[in-house]
Design an enzyme around this catalytic site. Sequence first.
Site, PDB file in Angstrom:
ATOM      1  N   ARG A 171       7.618   7.810   7.464  1.00  0.00           N
ATOM      2  CA  ARG A 171       6.321   7.206   7.772  1.00  0.00           C
ATOM      3  C   ARG A 171       6.418   6.262   8.968  1.00  0.00           C
ATOM      4  NH1 ARG A 171       2.589   6.269   3.823  1.00  0.00           N
ATOM      5  NH2 ARG A 171       2.323   4.106   4.433  1.00  0.00           N
ATOM      6  N   ARG A 175      11.467   4.616  17.913  1.00  0.00           N
ATOM      7  CA  ARG A 175      11.265   5.009  19.311  1.00  0.00           C
ATOM      8  C   ARG A 175      12.136   4.206  20.270  1.00  0.00           C
ATOM      9  NH1 ARG A 175       6.073   1.770  18.369  1.00  0.00           N
ATOM     10  NH2 ARG A 175       4.958   3.520  17.441  1.00  0.00           N
ATOM     11  N   ARG A 248       5.108   2.209  -8.950  1.00  0.00           N
ATOM     12  CA  ARG A 248       5.518   0.847  -8.634  1.00  0.00           C
ATOM     13  C   ARG A 248       4.285  -0.031  -8.622  1.00  0.00           C
ATOM     14  NH1 ARG A 248      10.375  -0.714  -9.366  1.00  0.00           N
ATOM     15  NH2 ARG A 248      10.401  -2.209  -7.641  1.00  0.00           N
ATOM     16  N   ARG A 279       7.403  -9.067   1.386  1.00  0.00           N
ATOM     17  CA  ARG A 279       6.773  -9.524   2.624  1.00  0.00           C
ATOM     18  C   ARG A 279       5.769 -10.632   2.348  1.00  0.00           C
ATOM     19  NH1 ARG A 279       4.085  -3.558   3.784  1.00  0.00           N
ATOM     20  NH2 ARG A 279       3.034  -3.405   1.802  1.00  0.00           N
ATOM     21  N   GLU A 299       4.451 -10.813  -1.642  1.00  0.00           N
ATOM     22  CA  GLU A 299       4.421  -9.579  -2.446  1.00  0.00           C
ATOM     23  C   GLU A 299       5.734  -9.370  -3.186  1.00  0.00           C
ATOM     24  OE1 GLU A 299       3.291  -6.020  -0.346  1.00  0.00           O
ATOM     25  OE2 GLU A 299       1.682  -7.076   0.705  1.00  0.00           O
ATOM     26  N   TYR A 347       1.497   9.475  -2.173  1.00  0.00           N
ATOM     27  CA  TYR A 347       1.570   8.277  -1.340  1.00  0.00           C
ATOM     28  C   TYR A 347       0.670   8.501  -0.114  1.00  0.00           C
ATOM     29  CZ  TYR A 347       4.195   4.418   0.985  1.00  0.00           C
ATOM     30  OH  TYR A 347       4.585   3.251   1.609  1.00  0.00           O
ATOM     31  N   ASP A 349      -2.156   7.549   2.811  1.00  0.00           N
ATOM     32  CA  ASP A 349      -2.775   6.511   3.636  1.00  0.00           C
ATOM     33  C   ASP A 349      -4.296   6.650   3.529  1.00  0.00           C
ATOM     34  OD1 ASP A 349      -0.499   5.282   4.627  1.00  0.00           O
ATOM     35  OD2 ASP A 349      -0.265   6.749   6.215  1.00  0.00           O
TER      36      ASP A 349
HETATM   37  N1  UDP Z   1      10.698  -0.017   5.302  1.00  0.00           N
HETATM   38  C1  UDP Z   1      11.896  -0.630   5.524  1.00  0.00           C
HETATM   39  N2  UDP Z   1      11.925  -1.845   6.118  1.00  0.00           N
HETATM   40  C2  UDP Z   1      10.813  -2.479   6.517  1.00  0.00           C
HETATM   41  C3  UDP Z   1       9.564  -1.856   6.300  1.00  0.00           C
HETATM   42  C4  UDP Z   1       9.532  -0.635   5.676  1.00  0.00           C
HETATM   43  O1  UDP Z   1      12.931  -0.097   5.168  1.00  0.00           O
HETATM   44  O2  UDP Z   1      10.907  -3.603   7.050  1.00  0.00           O
HETATM   45  C5  UDP Z   1      10.683   1.285   4.615  1.00  0.00           C
HETATM   46  C6  UDP Z   1      10.609   1.139   3.113  1.00  0.00           C
HETATM   47  O3  UDP Z   1      11.378   2.169   2.532  1.00  0.00           O
HETATM   48  C7  UDP Z   1       9.146   1.362   2.822  1.00  0.00           C
HETATM   49  C8  UDP Z   1       8.790   2.403   3.851  1.00  0.00           C
HETATM   50  O4  UDP Z   1       9.563   2.053   4.996  1.00  0.00           O
HETATM   51  O5  UDP Z   1       8.944   1.831   1.523  1.00  0.00           O
HETATM   52  C9  UDP Z   1       7.328   2.495   4.184  1.00  0.00           C
HETATM   53  O6  UDP Z   1       6.872   1.267   4.649  1.00  0.00           O
HETATM   54  P1  UDP Z   1       5.327   0.969   4.886  1.00  0.00           P
HETATM   55  O7  UDP Z   1       5.222  -0.333   5.579  1.00  0.00           O
HETATM   56  O8  UDP Z   1       4.708   2.166   5.506  1.00  0.00           O
HETATM   57  O9  UDP Z   1       4.830   0.825   3.382  1.00  0.00           O
HETATM   58  P2  UDP Z   1       3.444   0.356   2.759  1.00  0.00           P
HETATM   59  O10 UDP Z   1       2.753  -0.466   3.809  1.00  0.00           O
HETATM   60  O11 UDP Z   1       2.722   1.606   2.359  1.00  0.00           O
HETATM   61  O12 UDP Z   1       3.858  -0.459   1.597  1.00  0.00           O
END
Ligand code: UDP
Length: 372
Positions: A171, A175, A248, A279, A299, A347, A349
């Site tokens: 996801r 880059r 979860r 976060r 969170e 999952y 978006d």
């Molecule tokens: N992820 C990570 N480090 C980060 C942010 C995200 O390893 O700092 C990984 C983690 O496995 C997470 C996934 O990327 O479940 C998807 O993150 P995203 O931010 O897309 O998740 P959401 O916002 O849906 O909770």
Amino acid sequence: MKYDYLIVGAGLFGAVFAREAVRRGKKVLVLDRRDHIGGNIYTKETEGIQVHQYGAHIFHTSDKKIWEYVNQFAEFNNYINSPIAIYKDELYNLPFNMNTFSKMWNIRTPREAQEKIQEQIRELNITEPKNLEEQALSLAGRDVYEKLIKGYTEKQWGRDCRELPSFIIKRLPFRFTYDNNYFNDRFQGIPMGGYTRIVEKMLEGCEVRTGTDYFKFRKEHSEIAEKIVFTGMIDEYFDYRLGALEYRSVRFETEVLDCENYQGNAVVNYTDREVPYTRIIEHKHFEFGKQPKTVISREYSSEWKVGMEPYYPVNDEKNNELYSRYRALAEKENNVIFGGRLGQYKYYDMDKVIAAALEAAEHEFAGTGEKK
Ligand code: UDP
């Protein structure tokens, strides 16, 4: 029958489907167990700030049709998500890009970054990544994996990275340019005035009953509608008869602080294991807010148990297999459409949820007269 459609769940899938049905002259009743509409995109104003009550939602899509669709209900601002990651006393930009690599290795060029990653993965011999760990290592090397991915992912999912599917990390963009935009999508923003307003507009013309549990409601109103759109947990719908799917959950600790700017960014991820939360969101920065106070949410991720809010389906092999058996039951359930993150155990978006709901509506109303 009093209604054409009974929609269970006033989240995004239910609201889009409801709007499409009403637009075609159908009579629609929408129920939600919670005392408000909007599902997990619900926002509520506190101190003049739109607070994302069930976690940050940043709208992004590459699909122009979906972007135009959602823009009928709100004007979007020009917010671009650029999270910060904190690992112990180090700070990095996300997603994984030249800013991250230059800070990590004190290098400057894409070539130097690529060499560094190659050097770190050479001996691993990963040809086809089989799980999240292998996927992350082969994209970003060991340093990035250990500092920015491993701890965060294990906190968020409560599972070893080798037991998680690789699509989760796919996801995130990866880059070799100095570009901190978290998404690759062409369109992005936050609706001015909040998400709840969007859902309110989508639900215009329907009857809505919040604080109403469908499973209790249906005992007395089994014949109330011709068809049902169910967006709750698919395993709960079938009374867990094949066993419980895993989800979860997230717990939010939200605080109003008497300061104007707490962390300088909307999203700051804590990627080491020692910090218990994943976060901190500072909501005002989604809208470039200048209020004298600020609202933050920490969170905490946990395994879902009965009575908690389900957020993320755990799409590992075991759960996907169980879901496919529930899916087979769902297909036999005449006159019920299952949709959304919980109804389809996916999952999703937000843009994909809207696309799926529009598709379900098109399928449902194909050939019937449309009222514009
Ligand atoms: N992820 C990570 N480090 C980060 C942010 C995200 O390893 O700092 C990984 C983690 O496995 C997470 C996934 O990327 O479940 C998807 O993150 P995203 O931010 O897309 O998740 P959401 O916002 O849906 O909770």
